[in-house]
Design an enzyme around this catalytic site. Structure first.
Site, PDB file in Angstrom:
ATOM      1  N   ASP A 181       0.862  -1.178   0.000  1.00 22.11           N
ATOM      2  CA  ASP A 181       0.000   0.000   0.000  1.00 22.11           C
ATOM      3  C   ASP A 181       0.900   1.230   0.000  1.00 22.11           C
ATOM      4  O   ASP A 181       1.888   1.283   0.752  1.00 22.11           O
ATOM      5  CB  ASP A 181      -0.894  -0.021   1.248  1.00 22.11           C
ATOM      6  CG  ASP A 181      -1.908   1.112   1.253  1.00 22.11           C
ATOM      7  OD1 ASP A 181      -3.037   0.884   0.805  1.00 22.11           O
ATOM      8  OD2 ASP A 181      -1.564   2.223   1.704  1.00 22.11           O
ATOM      9  N   ASN A 189      -2.717  12.700  -3.019  1.00 25.29           N
ATOM     10  CA  ASN A 189      -3.725  13.116  -3.997  1.00 25.29           C
ATOM     11  C   ASN A 189      -4.307  14.483  -3.672  1.00 25.29           C
ATOM     12  O   ASN A 189      -4.478  15.342  -4.547  1.00 25.29           O
ATOM     13  CB  ASN A 189      -4.853  12.077  -4.056  1.00 25.29           C
ATOM     14  CG  ASN A 189      -4.731  11.141  -5.248  1.00 25.29           C
ATOM     15  OD1 ASN A 189      -4.040  11.440  -6.216  1.00 25.29           O
ATOM     16  ND2 ASN A 189      -5.401  10.006  -5.183  1.00 25.29           N
ATOM     17  N   HIS A 194      -5.069  14.825  -8.594  1.00 25.43           N
ATOM     18  CA  HIS A 194      -5.264  13.447  -9.048  1.00 25.43           C
ATOM     19  C   HIS A 194      -4.410  13.084 -10.257  1.00 25.43           C
ATOM     20  O   HIS A 194      -4.038  11.907 -10.421  1.00 25.43           O
ATOM     21  CB  HIS A 194      -6.749  13.210  -9.357  1.00 25.43           C
ATOM     22  CG  HIS A 194      -7.593  13.164  -8.124  1.00 25.43           C
ATOM     23  ND1 HIS A 194      -7.654  12.055  -7.315  1.00 25.43           N
ATOM     24  CD2 HIS A 194      -8.401  14.091  -7.543  1.00 25.43           C
ATOM     25  CE1 HIS A 194      -8.468  12.286  -6.300  1.00 25.43           C
ATOM     26  NE2 HIS A 194      -8.938  13.527  -6.415  1.00 25.43           N
ATOM     27  N   ASP A 198      -2.113   9.832 -10.297  1.00 23.68           N
ATOM     28  CA  ASP A 198      -2.038   8.800 -11.330  1.00 23.68           C
ATOM     29  C   ASP A 198      -0.595   8.572 -11.769  1.00 23.68           C
ATOM     30  O   ASP A 198      -0.162   7.433 -11.989  1.00 23.68           O
ATOM     31  CB  ASP A 198      -2.885   9.204 -12.541  1.00 23.68           C
ATOM     32  CG  ASP A 198      -4.381   9.075 -12.274  1.00 23.68           C
ATOM     33  OD1 ASP A 198      -4.751   8.513 -11.225  1.00 23.68           O
ATOM     34  OD2 ASP A 198      -5.165   9.556 -13.119  1.00 23.68           O
ATOM     35  N   GLU A 225      -4.564   2.399  -4.338  1.00 23.76           N
ATOM     36  CA  GLU A 225      -3.107   2.418  -4.200  1.00 23.76           C
ATOM     37  C   GLU A 225      -2.563   1.103  -3.675  1.00 23.76           C
ATOM     38  O   GLU A 225      -1.420   1.018  -3.220  1.00 23.76           O
ATOM     39  CB  GLU A 225      -2.684   3.566  -3.269  1.00 23.76           C
ATOM     40  CG  GLU A 225      -3.052   3.392  -1.810  1.00 23.76           C
ATOM     41  CD  GLU A 225      -4.444   3.887  -1.464  1.00 23.76           C
ATOM     42  OE1 GLU A 225      -4.669   4.203  -0.284  1.00 23.76           O
ATOM     43  OE2 GLU A 225      -5.303   3.970  -2.369  1.00 23.76           O
TER      44      GLU A 225
END
Length: 311
Positions: A181, A189, A194, A198, A225
């Protein structure tokens, strides 16, 4: 991003493995095919299997008559291994009897050519099979690969994880799982946006895939994630070592993260192992890996945690 490069492979990027104990035969085939694709030659079935442990040929040209593992026995071992069974192979044989041709087809080949080879026939058949392989690979990417990161997706996990469990039981080998994770990813984020999130996912995924050293080891994006690493034939200690190496790989990317206590993007991992024929479901092993991930986060993040299942 991965999606933009999903169909970029060409014939010249393909890898053809030639397996023949006669060096003169290998040189002839290599000369005929070297302008079509990348070509590697080995002298035995044993060398071919060892090569496929480290590389993934797009096509194998397999001599039938060889000392040690002959072509048919090599084909049997290829088809019996889930990490090699998808590799197409064609026989190159000097025997053209109906019985031998039938045996070749029954061995699972996609084609065969007769010795001495006709250069035009060989080249066109190889081109045809490689083109077909490229189309199949692209279709597999569309079905089984995550479009953002290029890691495998849940469809792949649902189809192939049960096969890995059965393979481990059949060969009495362990199967290890690592759940990773990205630490403080929500904060990343929120802070960077965002689009940057990404990009972070793509960079982390690319680094993890590159750091996996065996073709059989797979990276799966299981959501957001979170990533899962599949490590067949790997005991708990070895899986923990791999997990730590992957964690270090992401740390060394040095991706800035101002809201992390480490000042950079890091990952935490939980490791769990299923022993062969263990009376524990793979779902329970996944749950244990998730619990170990929680322990890694509870102990400060940017680390891996492993604890064996005593059942």
């Amino acid at each position: 991003m991965f999606l933009n490069n999903s169909g970029s492979r060409k014939l010249k990027d393909c890898l053809v493995l030639i397996v023949d104990d006669q060096i003169s035969s290998r040189l002839v085939l290599e000369t005929l095919l070297k302008d079509i694709a990348k070509v590697v030659g080995v002298a035995s079935g044993e060398e071919a299997l060892a090569f496929c442990d480290q590389h993934q040929p797009d096509l194998i040209l397999l001599d039938v008559v060889m000392p040690g593992l002959d072509g048919h026995k090599t084909a049997q071992k290829l088809l019996a291994d889930p990490d090699k069974s998808h590799i197409p192979f064609m026989f190159v044989t000097a025997t053209v009897t109906d019985e031998e041709q039938s045996r070749c087809w029954n061995s699972g080949c996609i084609d065969f050519v007769e010795k001495p080879v006709n250069s035009c026939t060989l080249r066109n058949r190889v081109k045809s099979h490689l083109s077909h392989k490229l189309k199949n690979d692209l279709l597999e990417k569309l079905i089984y690969l995550d479009r953002l990161t290029g890691a495998y997706n849940r469809h792949y996990l649902e189809d192939f994880l049960p096969r890995l469990v059965k393979e481990g039981d059949r060969n009495t080998t362990p199967l290890s799982l690592v759940i990773f994770d990205i630490d403080y990813f929500k904060q990343f984020n929120d802070h960077y946006g965002h689009m940057s999130g990404d990009d972070c996912l793509w960079r982390v995924s690319a680094a993890l895939k590159k750091a996996l050293q065996r073709p059989m080891d797979k990276l799966v994006r299981i959501g957001g994630e979170e990533f899962l690493v599949l490590l067949p034939n790997t005991e708990l200690a070895g899986a923990t070592e791999v997990a730590q190496r992957l964690s270090n790989t992401v740390y060394e990317l040095n991706l800035a993260h101002d809201l992390s206590s480490f000042g950079r993007v890091t990952i935490s991992g939980g490791v769990a192992t299923r022993l062969p024929k263990q009376d524990v479901s793979i779902d329970a092993i996944l749950q244990l890996a998730d619990q170990n991930l929680y322990q890694a986060k509870s102990q400060g993040r940017n680390r891996v945690f492993s604890l064996a299942n005593d059942a």
